[in-house]
Design a protein around this motif. Sequence first.
Motif, short mmCIF file in Angstrom:
data_model
loop_
_atom_site.label_atom_id
_atom_site.label_comp_id
_atom_site.label_asym_id
_atom_site.label_seq_id
_atom_site.Cartn_x
_atom_site.Cartn_y
_atom_site.Cartn_z
N LEU A 26 2.54 4.89 -16.70
CA LEU A 26 3.29 5.25 -15.50
C LEU A 26 2.90 4.35 -14.34
N MET A 27 1.60 4.12 -14.15
CA MET A 27 1.14 3.26 -13.06
C MET A 27 1.59 1.82 -13.29
N SER A 28 1.60 1.38 -14.55
CA SER A 28 2.08 0.02 -14.84
C SER A 28 3.54 -0.14 -14.44
N LEU A 29 4.35 0.89 -14.66
CA LEU A 29 5.74 0.85 -14.21
C LEU A 29 5.83 0.82 -12.69
N ALA A 30 4.96 1.56 -12.03
CA ALA A 30 4.94 1.54 -10.56
C ALA A 30 4.58 0.15 -10.05
N VAL A 31 3.62 -0.52 -10.73
CA VAL A 31 3.22 -1.87 -10.34
C VAL A 31 4.40 -2.84 -10.51
N GLU A 32 5.09 -2.76 -11.64
CA GLU A 32 6.23 -3.64 -11.87
C GLU A 32 7.34 -3.39 -10.85
N THR A 33 7.58 -2.14 -10.55
CA THR A 33 8.61 -1.76 -9.58
C THR A 33 8.22 -2.24 -8.18
N ARG A 34 6.94 -2.15 -7.86
CA ARG A 34 6.44 -2.60 -6.55
C ARG A 34 6.79 -4.05 -6.30
N LYS A 35 6.73 -4.87 -7.33
CA LYS A 35 7.00 -6.31 -7.19
C LYS A 35 8.42 -6.58 -6.70
N ASN A 36 9.34 -5.64 -6.94
CA ASN A 36 10.73 -5.82 -6.54
C ASN A 36 11.07 -5.14 -5.22
N ALA A 37 10.08 -4.65 -4.52
CA ALA A 37 10.33 -3.99 -3.23
C ALA A 37 10.98 -4.97 -2.26
N TYR A 38 11.81 -4.43 -1.39
CA TYR A 38 12.44 -5.24 -0.35
C TYR A 38 11.67 -4.97 0.94
N ALA A 39 10.71 -5.85 1.25
CA ALA A 39 9.82 -5.65 2.39
C ALA A 39 9.66 -6.93 3.21
N PRO A 40 10.76 -7.52 3.70
CA PRO A 40 10.65 -8.78 4.43
C PRO A 40 10.03 -8.66 5.82
N TYR A 41 9.93 -7.45 6.34
CA TYR A 41 9.42 -7.27 7.70
C TYR A 41 7.93 -6.92 7.70
N SER A 42 7.53 -6.01 6.86
CA SER A 42 6.13 -5.59 6.82
C SER A 42 5.30 -6.39 5.82
N ASN A 43 5.96 -7.00 4.84
CA ASN A 43 5.27 -7.66 3.73
C ASN A 43 4.32 -6.71 3.02
N PHE A 44 4.63 -5.43 3.06
CA PHE A 44 3.84 -4.38 2.43
C PHE A 44 4.73 -3.72 1.38
N LYS A 45 4.40 -3.95 0.13
CA LYS A 45 5.26 -3.50 -0.97
C LYS A 45 4.66 -2.28 -1.65
N VAL A 46 5.51 -1.30 -1.92
CA VAL A 46 5.08 -0.06 -2.56
C VAL A 46 5.99 0.22 -3.75
N GLY A 47 5.38 0.66 -4.84
CA GLY A 47 6.13 1.07 -6.01
C GLY A 47 5.72 2.47 -6.41
N ALA A 48 6.66 3.24 -6.90
CA ALA A 48 6.38 4.60 -7.36
C ALA A 48 7.09 4.83 -8.69
N ALA A 49 6.43 5.58 -9.56
CA ALA A 49 7.02 5.97 -10.84
C ALA A 49 6.77 7.45 -11.04
N ILE A 50 7.79 8.16 -11.46
CA ILE A 50 7.71 9.62 -11.63
C ILE A 50 7.99 9.96 -13.09
N LEU A 51 7.05 10.69 -13.68
CA LEU A 51 7.22 11.19 -15.05
C LEU A 51 7.78 12.60 -14.97
N LEU A 52 8.91 12.81 -15.66
CA LEU A 52 9.56 14.11 -15.67
C LEU A 52 9.24 14.87 -16.95
N ALA A 53 9.43 16.18 -16.91
CA ALA A 53 9.13 17.03 -18.05
C ALA A 53 9.99 16.70 -19.27
N ASN A 54 11.15 16.09 -19.07
CA ASN A 54 12.01 15.69 -20.19
C ASN A 54 11.65 14.31 -20.73
N LYS A 55 10.51 13.78 -20.27
CA LYS A 55 9.95 12.47 -20.68
C LYS A 55 10.66 11.28 -20.05
#
Length: 161
Positions: A26-55
């Motif tokens: 899950l964290m690895s997916l968050a890291v990959e997603t973080r790389k695609n953040a659109y943060a041209p103003y802050s240059n601070f990129k955040v990624g989040a991944a959520i695991l649901l009960a249905n997998k």
Amino acid sequence: MEKLTVQSEFEIYEGLQELPEDIQDLMSLAVETRKNAYAPYSNFKVGAAILLANKEVVVGNNQENASFPSGLCAERVAIYHAGARFPEVRIKAIAITASSDKYVTSAPIPPCGACRQAIAEYEINQESPIPIYFMGAVGKVMKSNSLKGLLPLLFDKNNFI
């Protein structure tokens, strides 16, 4: 007068390799997603991944805008996306990672106040805690077993009753 003492307890992992395997993924997916953040103003990129009960796993990253209040944090992008796609499915865990293009983020970075409030809404509605794992770009990972560890005095629908 009486006093109220509020305490929070966190688990601290030395790195990703100490996390349970499903949370590492899950964290690895968050890291990959973080790389695609659109943060041209802050240059601070955040990624989040959520695991649901249905997998299913839903991801999000921060999306900035020249009109700063119009942007949205990664956690809210992900949780609102989960709510839109799977409105009746319980959230099992959230993984969050943040990095800067200007410096190394090695301390765990928790969700901001607005994201905590958004997560609180989902935790209250599903009537079960949501474990939240968070880290910088590298280093230790912290875990709160519930949003209430990060926001102990919740503002929620019960305040209107």
